[in-house]
Scaffold this motif. Sequence first.
Motif, PDB file in Angstrom:
ATOM      1  N   SER A  46      12.464   5.567   8.106  1.00 33.19           N
ATOM      2  CA  SER A  46      11.858   6.284   6.983  1.00 33.19           C
ATOM      3  C   SER A  46      10.977   5.350   6.155  1.00 33.19           C
ATOM      4  N   ARG A  47      11.448   4.138   5.915  1.00 31.16           N
ATOM      5  CA  ARG A  47      10.642   3.178   5.132  1.00 31.16           C
ATOM      6  C   ARG A  47       9.336   2.843   5.837  1.00 31.16           C
ATOM      7  N   LEU A  48       9.375   2.733   7.148  1.00 30.37           N
ATOM      8  CA  LEU A  48       8.141   2.473   7.888  1.00 30.37           C
ATOM      9  C   LEU A  48       7.170   3.642   7.732  1.00 30.37           C
ATOM     10  N   GLN A  49       7.680   4.872   7.806  1.00 31.80           N
ATOM     11  CA  GLN A  49       6.823   6.048   7.622  1.00 31.80           C
ATOM     12  C   GLN A  49       6.233   6.079   6.212  1.00 31.80           C
ATOM     13  N   VAL A  50       7.056   5.728   5.228  1.00 32.61           N
ATOM     14  CA  VAL A  50       6.580   5.666   3.839  1.00 32.61           C
ATOM     15  C   VAL A  50       5.452   4.640   3.735  1.00 32.61           C
ATOM     16  N   ALA A  51       5.638   3.476   4.336  1.00 33.17           N
ATOM     17  CA  ALA A  51       4.609   2.435   4.295  1.00 33.17           C
ATOM     18  C   ALA A  51       3.309   2.914   4.936  1.00 33.17           C
ATOM     19  N   LYS A  52       3.414   3.586   6.074  1.00 31.74           N
ATOM     20  CA  LYS A  52       2.215   4.125   6.735  1.00 31.74           C
ATOM     21  C   LYS A  52       1.482   5.103   5.830  1.00 31.74           C
ATOM     22  N   LYS A  53       2.243   5.971   5.178  1.00 31.99           N
ATOM     23  CA  LYS A  53       1.634   6.989   4.321  1.00 31.99           C
ATOM     24  C   LYS A  53       1.033   6.371   3.064  1.00 31.99           C
ATOM     25  N   LEU A  54       1.684   5.367   2.497  1.00 29.16           N
ATOM     26  CA  LEU A  54       1.121   4.666   1.343  1.00 29.16           C
ATOM     27  C   LEU A  54      -0.179   3.974   1.727  1.00 29.16           C
ATOM     28  N   LYS A  55      -0.167   3.306   2.870  1.00 27.86           N
ATOM     29  CA  LYS A  55      -1.374   2.619   3.345  1.00 27.86           C
ATOM     30  C   LYS A  55      -2.515   3.605   3.575  1.00 27.86           C
ATOM     31  N   ALA A  56      -2.157   4.837   3.978  1.00 23.96           N
ATOM     32  CA  ALA A  56      -3.166   5.877   4.220  1.00 23.96           C
ATOM     33  C   ALA A  56      -3.644   6.529   2.917  1.00 23.96           C
ATOM     34  N   GLY A  57      -3.043   6.139   1.790  1.00 25.73           N
ATOM     35  CA  GLY A  57      -3.499   6.645   0.496  1.00 25.73           C
ATOM     36  C   GLY A  57      -2.795   7.883  -0.011  1.00 25.73           C
ATOM     37  N   GLN A  58      -1.700   8.284   0.643  1.00 28.23           N
ATOM     38  CA  GLN A  58      -0.980   9.463   0.164  1.00 28.23           C
ATOM     39  C   GLN A  58      -0.263   9.159  -1.148  1.00 28.23           C
ATOM     40  N   THR A  59      -0.072  10.189  -1.943  1.00 28.71           N
ATOM     41  CA  THR A  59       0.602  10.044  -3.229  1.00 28.71           C
ATOM     42  C   THR A  59       2.118  10.043  -3.041  1.00 28.71           C
ATOM     43  N   TYR A  60       2.815   9.585  -4.077  1.00 34.50           N
ATOM     44  CA  TYR A  60       4.278   9.595  -4.041  1.00 34.50           C
ATOM     45  C   TYR A  60       4.789  11.011  -3.810  1.00 34.50           C
TER      46      TYR A  60
END
Length: 99
Positions: A46-60
């Motif tokens: 899950s943390r890896l997916q969160v990191a990918k999404k943050l890097k892609a610019g998604q919001t919290y």
Amino acid sequence: MTTNSHLKNKEIKELFEAMSKIETADEFGAFFEDIATIQEIMDLASRLQVAKKLKAGQTYVEIEKTTGASATTIARVNKALLYGAGGYQVVLGRLENKK
């Protein structure tokens, strides 16, 4: 890359050395299945997916909705992306280059 001083003891160094000897994703899966609980593995994934999404610019908010991760977890991953040892950047870069 810098690492946390808590990660420099003999046992942790040996764990990281052992992990570096793993050659395939299947071997990694087998090792993690033996060494960690299913919940721990799911949390790391899950943390890896969160990191990918943050890097892609998604919001919290977007990340919370799609991953189920808490705002605290998202903030912790974001802090690691911005100020951590650089591990996420290395792994995410390699995953992106593999595509």
